[in-house]
Design a protein around this motif. Structure first.
Motif, mmCIF file in Angstrom:
data_model
loop_
_atom_site.group_PDB
_atom_site.id
_atom_site.type_symbol
_atom_site.label_atom_id
_atom_site.label_comp_id
_atom_site.label_asym_id
_atom_site.label_seq_id
_atom_site.Cartn_x
_atom_site.Cartn_y
_atom_site.Cartn_z
ATOM 1 N N ALA A 13 0.816 -1.212 0.000
ATOM 2 C CA ALA A 13 0.000 0.000 0.000
ATOM 3 C C ALA A 13 0.852 1.267 0.000
ATOM 4 C CB ALA A 13 -0.936 0.000 1.213
ATOM 5 N N GLN A 14 2.132 1.155 0.328
ATOM 6 C CA GLN A 14 3.007 2.326 0.342
ATOM 7 C C GLN A 14 3.633 2.598 -1.025
ATOM 8 O OE1 GLN A 14 5.876 2.090 3.522
ATOM 9 N NE2 GLN A 14 4.329 1.540 5.035
ATOM 10 N N LEU A 15 3.478 1.641 -1.953
ATOM 11 C CA LEU A 15 4.018 1.842 -3.288
ATOM 12 C C LEU A 15 3.208 2.892 -4.037
ATOM 13 C CD1 LEU A 15 4.658 -1.848 -4.427
ATOM 14 C CD2 LEU A 15 6.346 -0.209 -3.609
ATOM 15 N N ARG A 16 3.807 3.472 -5.017
ATOM 16 C CA ARG A 16 3.074 4.378 -5.880
ATOM 17 C C ARG A 16 2.117 3.558 -6.742
ATOM 18 N NH1 ARG A 16 7.336 9.074 -7.824
ATOM 19 N NH2 ARG A 16 8.144 9.549 -5.751
ATOM 20 N N VAL A 207 9.942 11.028 -0.634
ATOM 21 C CA VAL A 207 9.702 10.832 -2.048
ATOM 22 C C VAL A 207 10.871 11.437 -2.807
ATOM 23 C CG1 VAL A 207 8.182 11.359 -3.986
ATOM 24 C CG2 VAL A 207 7.218 10.937 -1.721
ATOM 25 N N ALA A 208 11.489 10.625 -3.637
ATOM 26 C CA ALA A 208 12.650 11.079 -4.386
ATOM 27 C C ALA A 208 12.241 12.189 -5.346
ATOM 28 C CB ALA A 208 13.261 9.917 -5.167
ATOM 29 N N ARG A 209 12.995 13.254 -5.358
ATOM 30 C CA ARG A 209 12.691 14.367 -6.234
ATOM 31 C C ARG A 209 13.362 14.144 -7.583
ATOM 32 N NH1 ARG A 209 11.894 19.899 -2.979
ATOM 33 N NH2 ARG A 209 11.028 19.017 -1.069
ATOM 34 N N SER A 210 12.625 14.425 -8.620
ATOM 35 C CA SER A 210 13.148 14.209 -9.955
ATOM 36 C C SER A 210 14.252 15.201 -10.269
ATOM 37 C CB SER A 210 12.015 14.348 -10.977
ATOM 38 O OG SER A 210 12.533 14.293 -12.286
ATOM 39 N N SER A 211 15.334 14.700 -10.916
ATOM 40 C CA SER A 211 16.431 15.569 -11.320
ATOM 41 C C SER A 211 16.184 16.141 -12.711
ATOM 42 C CB SER A 211 17.751 14.790 -11.304
ATOM 43 O OG SER A 211 17.675 13.672 -12.177
ATOM 44 N N GLU A 212 15.127 15.669 -13.390
ATOM 45 C CA GLU A 212 14.835 16.157 -14.714
ATOM 46 C C GLU A 212 14.176 17.535 -14.633
ATOM 47 O OE1 GLU A 212 12.491 13.302 -16.707
ATOM 48 O OE2 GLU A 212 13.993 11.712 -16.579
ATOM 49 N N HIS A 224 -0.240 15.767 -18.275
ATOM 50 C CA HIS A 224 0.119 15.326 -16.929
ATOM 51 C C HIS A 224 -0.997 15.642 -15.938
ATOM 52 C CE1 HIS A 224 4.764 15.313 -17.720
ATOM 53 N NE2 HIS A 224 4.114 14.386 -18.400
ATOM 54 N N ARG A 225 -1.595 16.827 -16.072
ATOM 55 C CA ARG A 225 -2.715 17.171 -15.181
ATOM 56 C C ARG A 225 -3.857 16.164 -15.353
ATOM 57 N NH1 ARG A 225 -1.897 22.696 -16.885
ATOM 58 N NH2 ARG A 225 -0.820 23.895 -15.269
ATOM 59 N N ARG A 226 -4.152 15.836 -16.595
ATOM 60 C CA ARG A 226 -5.253 14.913 -16.862
ATOM 61 C C ARG A 226 -4.942 13.515 -16.303
ATOM 62 N NH1 ARG A 226 -5.371 15.820 -21.717
ATOM 63 N NH2 ARG A 226 -4.171 14.069 -22.528
ATOM 64 N N GLU A 227 -3.714 13.055 -16.507
ATOM 65 C CA GLU A 227 -3.323 11.732 -16.006
ATOM 66 C C GLU A 227 -3.406 11.685 -14.483
ATOM 67 O OE1 GLU A 227 0.559 10.987 -17.512
ATOM 68 O OE2 GLU A 227 -0.107 10.621 -19.581
ATOM 69 N N ALA A 228 -2.908 12.740 -13.826
ATOM 70 C CA ALA A 228 -2.928 12.773 -12.361
ATOM 71 C C ALA A 228 -4.357 12.784 -11.838
ATOM 72 C CB ALA A 228 -2.162 13.991 -11.847
ATOM 73 N N ALA A 229 -5.214 13.604 -12.434
ATOM 74 C CA ALA A 229 -6.612 13.686 -11.982
ATOM 75 C C ALA A 229 -7.328 12.352 -12.181
ATOM 76 C CB ALA A 229 -7.342 14.800 -12.730
ATOM 77 N N ASN A 230 -7.083 11.688 -13.323
ATOM 78 C CA ASN A 230 -7.732 10.400 -13.582
ATOM 79 C C ASN A 230 -7.286 9.337 -12.590
ATOM 80 O OD1 ASN A 230 -9.181 11.375 -15.755
ATOM 81 N ND2 ASN A 230 -7.676 10.766 -17.276
ATOM 82 N N ALA A 231 -5.977 9.326 -12.285
ATOM 83 C CA ALA A 231 -5.464 8.343 -11.332
ATOM 84 C C ALA A 231 -6.013 8.600 -9.931
ATOM 85 C CB ALA A 231 -3.927 8.371 -11.321
ATOM 86 N N ILE A 232 -6.068 9.863 -9.528
ATOM 87 C CA ILE A 232 -6.580 10.209 -8.194
ATOM 88 C C ILE A 232 -8.063 9.883 -8.088
ATOM 89 C CG2 ILE A 232 -7.073 12.187 -6.678
ATOM 90 C CD1 ILE A 232 -4.358 13.355 -7.678
ATOM 91 N N SER A 233 -8.785 9.962 -9.196
ATOM 92 C CA SER A 233 -10.217 9.645 -9.188
ATOM 93 C C SER A 233 -10.487 8.188 -8.877
ATOM 94 C CB SER A 233 -10.844 10.010 -10.544
ATOM 95 O OG SER A 233 -10.793 11.406 -10.766
ATOM 96 N N CYS A 265 -0.883 12.152 -2.702
ATOM 97 C CA CYS A 265 0.373 12.876 -2.924
ATOM 98 C C CYS A 265 1.358 12.138 -3.825
ATOM 99 C CB CYS A 265 1.013 13.233 -1.584
ATOM 100 S SG CYS A 265 0.203 14.646 -0.766
ATOM 101 N N PRO A 266 1.573 10.827 -3.638
ATOM 102 C CA PRO A 266 2.499 10.157 -4.553
ATOM 103 C C PRO A 266 2.074 10.240 -6.013
ATOM 104 C CG PRO A 266 2.121 8.802 -2.609
ATOM 105 C CD PRO A 266 1.145 9.929 -2.549
ATOM 106 N N LEU A 267 0.770 10.297 -6.265
ATOM 107 C CA LEU A 267 0.297 10.397 -7.639
ATOM 108 C C LEU A 267 0.592 11.767 -8.232
ATOM 109 C CD1 LEU A 267 -3.137 8.545 -7.317
ATOM 110 C CD2 LEU A 267 -0.935 7.624 -8.047
ATOM 111 N N LEU A 268 0.500 12.817 -7.401
ATOM 112 C CA LEU A 268 0.856 14.157 -7.874
ATOM 113 C C LEU A 268 2.368 14.305 -8.026
ATOM 114 C CD1 LEU A 268 -1.342 16.850 -6.045
ATOM 115 C CD2 LEU A 268 -1.271 16.311 -8.487
ATOM 116 N N GLU A 269 3.112 13.716 -7.094
ATOM 117 C CA GLU A 269 4.557 13.899 -7.075
ATOM 118 C C GLU A 269 5.259 13.126 -8.193
ATOM 119 O OE1 GLU A 269 5.270 12.764 -3.083
ATOM 120 O OE2 GLU A 269 5.005 14.796 -2.296
ATOM 121 N N ARG A 270 4.487 12.319 -8.935
ATOM 122 C CA ARG A 270 5.062 11.689 -10.131
ATOM 123 C C ARG A 270 5.427 12.753 -11.157
ATOM 124 N NH1 ARG A 270 0.409 7.870 -12.008
ATOM 125 N NH2 ARG A 270 1.783 7.644 -13.800
ATOM 126 N N TYR A 271 4.768 13.906 -11.066
ATOM 127 C CA TYR A 271 4.989 14.993 -12.014
ATOM 128 C C TYR A 271 5.551 16.190 -11.251
ATOM 129 C CZ TYR A 271 1.608 11.974 -14.323
ATOM 130 O OH TYR A 271 0.962 10.887 -14.843
#
Length: 299
Positions: A13-16, A207-212, A224-233, A265-271
């Motif tokens: 359950a702690q995985l993204r 949560v590891a911060r992206s270097s990109e 990215h906004r659409r993907e995050a909102a769909n996943a959170i839904s 939060c992990p779903l948002l922090e993917r982006y």
């Protein structure tokens, strides 16, 4: 549920969301299933919008639905429409997987609708062979005063093993890499066996911060906004999620007890460009609770 299965389910359950789904697909691979790569679906078979996944095994097809969340209970309402959706996509059976649990009503209606329910305790034995590395040595029995350190080490080691597996793709590796991958090295560096800062017992995992660099293309950011909102839904306790402004995500809850921020939060922090967005938690209609505002990451 045994103690080992309980701890395993907690770690899952702690995985993204995406990493959890990859592990579930590996378990389905062990059953002989393969994801059907449909139009618009990535090569790994995991839809970016968090939708259900069509599986096939020979001439048999099944619909896989991952109900992701931490310590949540999946209700019968979450199963409504799955059988019809499966039929429309040519599948006979439905497989619903969660790291949490199912309520009694969900279990009652599942059998006549050809829905297989797999909760966290049942899922853990299926994914366990793919998480553990065969070359791992059996740990030496600790002294009594080392129990607390061992518990912390065990959690870090298990998460490191999961990250290592996911880095290898969906097929289990036959040989260990000569050097640990960066993700595993990071997890090992943070383990209690190495002198480091001691985290509080209830602290959230870092949560590891992206270097990109942040994307600048408006089309990419909007995707990215659409993907995050769909996943959170798809999270437990969430009715729907949508962006009211470019920096504010409206999350409509379907229960007054819902508090999905730890899974959200992990779903948002993917982006990286969305990680510091304001999250507005909207209580269900008729609720007397106030609107809450959260922010997953500040700068």
């Amino acid at each position: 549920m045994g103690e080992s299965a309980t701890r395993g389910a907690e770690q899952l359950a702690q995985l993204r969301w995406r990493d959890f789904t990859k592990l579930v697909l590996q378990a389905m691979h062990g059953r002989g299933y393969r994801p059907v790569i449909e139009t618009g679906t990535p090569a790994d078979g995991i839809p970016t919008d968090g939708s259900d996944i069509l599986l096939e095994r020979g001439d048999e097809r099944a619909l896989l639905s991952c109900k992701y969340g931490t310590g949540s209970i999946v209700s019968a309402q979450s199963l409504l429409g799955l059988s019809k959706s499966a039929s429309l996509r040519g599948a006979v059976n439905v497989i619903v997987v969660t790291p949490g649990k199912f309520d009694d009503e969900a279990e009652r209606i599942a059998v006549p609708q050809h829905i297989e329910l797999i909760d966290g305790g049942e899922l853990w034995p299926e994914v366990r062979p793919y998480v553990a590395r065969p070359q791992d040595a059996t740990p030496i029995a600790p002294a009594p005063q080392a129990n607390a350190a061992l518990m912390a080490w065990g959690g870090a080691a298990l998460i490191a093993a999961v990250v290592w597996f996911i880095a290898q793709g969906l097929q289990p590796a036959t040989e260990a890499p000569s050097e640990p991958t960066p993700a595993v090295a990071t997890a090992i560096a943070a383990s209690p066996s190495t002198p480091a800062k001691t985290s509080a017992p209830n602290a959230k995992p870092a949560v590891a911060r992206s270097s990109e660099p942040y994307p600048t293309d408006p089309a990419v950011i909007e995707r990215h906004r659409r993907e995050a909102a769909n996943a959170i839904s798809t999270l437990f306790g969430v009715d729907r999620a949508l962006w009211s402004t470019q920096s504010t995500l409206m999350v409509y809850l379907n229960s007054e007890q819902s508090d999905p921020i730890n899974e959200l939060c992990p779903l948002l922090e993917r982006y990286p460009e969305l990680a510091s967005s304001r999250v507005q938690l909207q209580p269900p209609p008729g609720s007397t609770k106030a609107v809450r505002f959260k922010q997953c990451r500040t700068y």
